[in-house]
Design an enzyme around this catalytic site. Structure first.
Site, PDB file in Angstrom:
ATOM      1  N   HIS A  32       2.578   3.408  -9.002  1.00 45.00           N
ATOM      2  CA  HIS A  32       2.354   1.986  -9.304  1.00 45.00           C
ATOM      3  C   HIS A  32       3.543   1.409 -10.075  1.00 45.00           C
ATOM      4  CE1 HIS A  32      -1.545   2.330  -7.610  1.00 45.00           C
ATOM      5  NE2 HIS A  32      -2.073   3.033  -8.590  1.00 45.00           N
TER       6      HIS A  32
ATOM      7  N   ARG B 129       2.060  -4.861   6.165  1.00 42.96           N
ATOM      8  CA  ARG B 129       1.357  -3.817   5.414  1.00 42.96           C
ATOM      9  C   ARG B 129       2.195  -2.545   5.448  1.00 42.96           C
ATOM     10  NH1 ARG B 129      -4.900  -2.334   4.511  1.00 42.96           N
ATOM     11  NH2 ARG B 129      -4.555  -0.568   3.131  1.00 42.96           N
TER      12      ARG B 129
ATOM     13  N   ASP C 111       0.838  -1.210   0.000  1.00 46.58           N
ATOM     14  CA  ASP C 111       0.000   0.000   0.000  1.00 46.58           C
ATOM     15  C   ASP C 111       0.870   1.256   0.000  1.00 46.58           C
ATOM     16  OD1 ASP C 111      -2.370   1.387  -0.023  1.00 46.58           O
ATOM     17  OD2 ASP C 111      -2.720   1.220   2.132  1.00 46.58           O
TER      18      ASP C 111
ATOM     19  N   SER D  48      -8.225  -4.483   4.980  1.00 39.13           N
ATOM     20  CA  SER D  48      -8.787  -4.212   3.654  1.00 39.13           C
ATOM     21  C   SER D  48      -9.179  -5.498   2.918  1.00 39.13           C
ATOM     22  CB  SER D  48      -7.801  -3.381   2.811  1.00 39.13           C
ATOM     23  OG  SER D  48      -7.501  -2.174   3.463  1.00 39.13           O
TER      24      SER D  48
ATOM     25  N   LEU E 105      10.694 -20.678  -4.490  1.00 44.17           N
ATOM     26  CA  LEU E 105       9.703 -19.781  -3.877  1.00 44.17           C
ATOM     27  C   LEU E 105       8.396 -19.767  -4.661  1.00 44.17           C
ATOM     28  CD1 LEU E 105       9.225 -17.245  -1.844  1.00 44.17           C
ATOM     29  CD2 LEU E 105       9.725 -15.892  -3.870  1.00 44.17           C
TER      30      LEU E 105
ATOM     31  N   GLY F  40       0.150   5.500  -4.377  1.00 43.46           N
ATOM     32  CA  GLY F  40      -0.406   6.797  -4.756  1.00 43.46           C
ATOM     33  C   GLY F  40       0.194   7.923  -3.925  1.00 43.46           C
TER      34      GLY F  40
ATOM     35  N   TRP G  30       3.003   7.891  -2.313  1.00 48.44           N
ATOM     36  CA  TRP G  30       4.432   8.030  -2.638  1.00 48.44           C
ATOM     37  C   TRP G  30       4.602   8.973  -3.833  1.00 48.44           C
ATOM     38  CZ3 TRP G  30       7.252   7.032  -7.069  1.00 48.44           C
ATOM     39  CH2 TRP G  30       8.645   6.980  -6.938  1.00 48.44           C
TER      40      TRP G  30
ATOM     41  N   ARG H 295      -4.982  -1.691   8.750  1.00 40.84           N
ATOM     42  CA  ARG H 295      -6.232  -2.436   8.541  1.00 40.84           C
ATOM     43  C   ARG H 295      -5.949  -3.539   7.534  1.00 40.84           C
ATOM     44  NH1 ARG H 295      -7.695   2.840   6.710  1.00 40.84           N
ATOM     45  NH2 ARG H 295      -7.167   3.095   4.521  1.00 40.84           N
TER      46      ARG H 295
HETATM   47  C1  IPE Z   1      -5.429  -2.659  -0.197  1.00 42.50           C
HETATM   48  O1  IPE Z   1      -5.085  -1.330  -0.390  1.00 42.50           O
HETATM   49  C2  IPE Z   1      -5.458  -3.394  -1.507  1.00 42.50           C
HETATM   50  C3  IPE Z   1      -4.157  -3.643  -2.113  1.00 42.50           C
HETATM   51  C4  IPE Z   1      -2.999  -3.364  -1.593  1.00 42.50           C
HETATM   52  C5  IPE Z   1      -4.220  -4.284  -3.401  1.00 42.50           C
HETATM   53  P1  IPE Z   1      -6.194  -0.208  -0.588  1.00 42.50           P
HETATM   54  O2  IPE Z   1      -5.444   1.066  -0.793  1.00 42.50           O
HETATM   55  O3  IPE Z   1      -7.155  -0.594  -1.621  1.00 42.50           O
HETATM   56  O4  IPE Z   1      -6.931  -0.228   0.818  1.00 42.50           O
HETATM   57  P2  IPE Z   1      -7.829   0.855   1.539  1.00 42.50           P
HETATM   58  O5  IPE Z   1      -8.823   1.353   0.540  1.00 42.50           O
HETATM   59  O6  IPE Z   1      -6.923   1.962   1.995  1.00 42.50           O
HETATM   60  O7  IPE Z   1      -8.440   0.133   2.695  1.00 42.50           O
HETATM   61  C1  IPE Z   2      -1.376   0.248  -3.402  1.00 43.11           C
HETATM   62  O1  IPE Z   2      -1.213   1.620  -3.437  1.00 43.11           O
HETATM   63  C2  IPE Z   2      -1.697  -0.360  -4.748  1.00 43.11           C
HETATM   64  C3  IPE Z   2      -3.083  -0.800  -4.907  1.00 43.11           C
HETATM   65  C4  IPE Z   2      -4.022  -0.749  -4.005  1.00 43.11           C
HETATM   66  C5  IPE Z   2      -3.445  -1.330  -6.198  1.00 43.11           C
HETATM   67  P1  IPE Z   2      -2.442   2.616  -3.475  1.00 43.11           P
HETATM   68  O2  IPE Z   2      -2.798   2.866  -4.898  1.00 43.11           O
HETATM   69  O3  IPE Z   2      -3.541   2.158  -2.618  1.00 43.11           O
HETATM   70  O4  IPE Z   2      -1.773   3.924  -2.873  1.00 43.11           O
HETATM   71  P2  IPE Z   2      -2.409   4.910  -1.813  1.00 43.11           P
HETATM   72  O5  IPE Z   2      -2.853   4.068  -0.666  1.00 43.11           O
HETATM   73  O6  IPE Z   2      -3.537   5.603  -2.484  1.00 43.11           O
HETATM   74  O7  IPE Z   2      -1.297   5.817  -1.438  1.00 43.11           O
HETATM   75 MG    MG Z   3      -4.034   2.397  -0.685  1.00 47.79          MG
END
Ligand code: IPE
Ligand code: IPE
Ligand code: MG
Length: 255
Positions: free
Chosen positions: A51, A202, A34, A210, A145, A37, A39, A208
């Site tokens: 990403h 995480r 997670d 998720s 692995l 975005g 970052w 959390r």
């Molecule tokens: C969890 O991250 C899903 C993945 C890492 C693929 P999210 O960014 O979707 O989770 P929430 O929305 O913050 O709970």
């Molecule tokens: C994790 O990063 C990637 C996915 C959930 C696909 P995010 O895209 O959720 O990044 P943030 O949490 O918005 O920073």
């Molecule tokens: Mg996220």
């Protein structure tokens, strides 16, 4: 001096020397990747650049886990809820496995890694599904692995599908309610065949689940870091494993 220590402590990428015992490596590590975005946003860049850089962290984490002797690495790449995001971002995320495997598959094969996917793959765009299927087929006889991507994965959907399947079997008269055990449920979940995660990581400071592996993480050790996923490297994994080794897993008993 104190200011320097404070600065160091506030650095997200701080690296501490860690001692790891080779005898107590978590067999199965699961990661909620997670913060891509955020970052990117911190750097004034579009989310997709986050990403893109997250993909490099997947490679670093895979190699690091392999080097440490982890047997199963499950990576949460796309949740059943992530479809709610803008179409452009979803499209980009669905192209990432294609790009990742085009660049990395040969090296994964060389390192004896076996690729698997866990999730509702039917609903993936065909190019994403094809790339994953190719990776699965080309690595299925590898014995190193197991790199398990959770792609269009949701813990509740997994349990819902499993229960529907059990219900149908009962209705068809091939299963009796008394035969429903934890082991049977385990075997009929998408993770069937994998042991439960020993360590769940995480990134990005969120604490959390998720909707990730709700059944399987009943007794997993949890480790959180403020680092955003694109920053994740071997030092973070080693820190997580070192912390894991300091924990006492009691499973409800006394130790
Ligand atoms: C969890 O991250 C899903 C993945 C890492 C693929 P999210 O960014 O979707 O989770 P929430 O929305 O913050 O709970
Ligand atoms: C994790 O990063 C990637 C996915 C959930 C696909 P995010 O895209 O959720 O990044 P943030 O949490 O918005 O920073
Ligand atoms: Mg996220």
């Amino acid at each position: 001096m104190i200011k320097r220590i404070q600065e160091w402590l506030s650095r997200k990428d701080r690296q501490v020397p860690v001692e790891i015992s080779p005898d107590n490596i978590p067999r199965h590590v699961a990661i909620i990747m997670d913060g891509n975005g955020r970052w990117a946003k911190r750097r004034g860049l579009p989310r997709i650049v986050g990403h893109q850089n997250g993909m490099k962290a997947v490679k670093r984490a895979t190699i690091a886990a392999n080097d440490l002797g982890v047997e199963f690495l499950t990576m949460y790449a796309f949740s059943t809820e992530n479809w709610k995001r803008p179409k452009d971002e979803v499209d980009f995320l669905m192209r990432l496995p294609v790009e990742f495997l085009a660049i990395e598959l040969d090296e994964l094969i060389e390192k004896n890694v076996q690729v698997r996917v866990m999730g509702d793959t039917e609903a993936l765009p065909s190019h994403t599904r094809r790339a994953m299927e190719e990776a699965i087929v080309r690595t299925e006889s590898n014995t190193g692995l197991i790199l398990n991507f959770a792609l269009n994965y949701g813990g509740r959907k997994e349990i819902e599908d499993c229960m529907r399947g059990l219900g149908k079997d009962i209705q068809a008269g091939v299963l009796s309610p008394e035969e429903i055990t934890s082991e049977l449920i385990d075997s009929r979940l998408l993770s069937g065949g994998l042991p439960d995660p020993d360590l769940l990581i995480r990134t990005s400071g969120e604490m959390r689940l998720s909707n990730f592996m709700l059944w399987q993480i009943a007794y997993s050790e949890l480790w959180f870091t403020d680092a955003y996923w694109p920053e994740f490297d071997k030092a973070h994994l080693m820190q997580a494993v070192a912390e894991y080794q300091r924990r006492t897993r009691r499973y409800g008993g006394l130790k």
